[in-house]
Write an enzyme that holds these catalytic residues in place. Sequence first.
Site, PDB file in Angstrom:
ATOM      1  N   LYS A  42      -1.495 -41.560 -14.146  1.00  0.00           N
ATOM      2  CA  LYS A  42      -0.635 -42.721 -14.802  1.00  0.00           C
ATOM      3  C   LYS A  42      -0.432 -43.867 -14.059  1.00  0.00           C
ATOM      4  O   LYS A  42      -0.381 -43.768 -12.937  1.00  0.00           O
ATOM      5  CB  LYS A  42       0.693 -41.872 -14.914  1.00  0.00           C
ATOM      6  CG  LYS A  42       0.699 -40.888 -16.147  1.00  0.00           C
ATOM      7  CD  LYS A  42       2.117 -40.198 -16.618  1.00  0.00           C
ATOM      8  CE  LYS A  42       2.677 -40.600 -17.469  1.00  0.00           C
ATOM      9  NZ  LYS A  42       4.033 -40.135 -17.887  1.00  0.00           N
ATOM     10  N   ARG A  91      16.615 -35.855 -27.433  1.00  0.00           N
ATOM     11  CA  ARG A  91      17.380 -37.082 -28.073  1.00  0.00           C
ATOM     12  C   ARG A  91      17.029 -37.046 -29.655  1.00  0.00           C
ATOM     13  O   ARG A  91      18.027 -37.454 -30.362  1.00  0.00           O
ATOM     14  CB  ARG A  91      16.759 -38.369 -27.678  1.00  0.00           C
ATOM     15  CG  ARG A  91      17.065 -38.626 -26.329  1.00  0.00           C
ATOM     16  CD  ARG A  91      16.307 -39.873 -25.922  1.00  0.00           C
ATOM     17  NE  ARG A  91      14.790 -39.915 -26.387  1.00  0.00           N
ATOM     18  CZ  ARG A  91      13.706 -40.105 -25.462  1.00  0.00           C
ATOM     19  NH1 ARG A  91      13.988 -40.852 -24.475  1.00  0.00           N
ATOM     20  NH2 ARG A  91      12.642 -39.909 -26.050  1.00  0.00           N
TER      21      ARG A  91
END
Length: 156
Positions: A42, A91
């Site tokens: 990443k 969320r």
Amino acid sequence: MERIAVFPGSFDPITLGHESIVKRALHVFDRIIVGIGHNSAKNYMFDIDQRKAWVDETFANESRVTCDVYEGLTVSFCKQVGARFILRGIRNTNDFEFERTIASMNHAMAPDIETVSVFPEPHVHAINSTVVRDILKHGGDVSAFVPSAIHIPAAR
């Protein structure tokens, strides 16, 4: 037996949403280890030392929260540090579907480690690191979205 949870993530950067999840989870766990996963594949905006320093600064006044960097599987890190729980934040429904899949895979690899999901406080549920990075890339001020201990200058 001490209830230890690992809260894994990249924390690139840590946000008010992350902080909210940890603070809410302190009502459940004796100790929380914020685990900054290192994935060499990443590309991060902030280096791992900076991200760890920000987490440390955010929870400097909370002795039950520590931060560590790890590589490899989260369940392996949990075993290494004696954690029986993985703490995750949810969320929205997209997070739920993703987290349910990861929790199932973690359970298959380590049935003795439970995943516990916590919702952030409503006023910070929309904040995520991806959006914060995007605001930074475009020269915006992110101070309303990151813990007060964190001071990130806008990119130019």
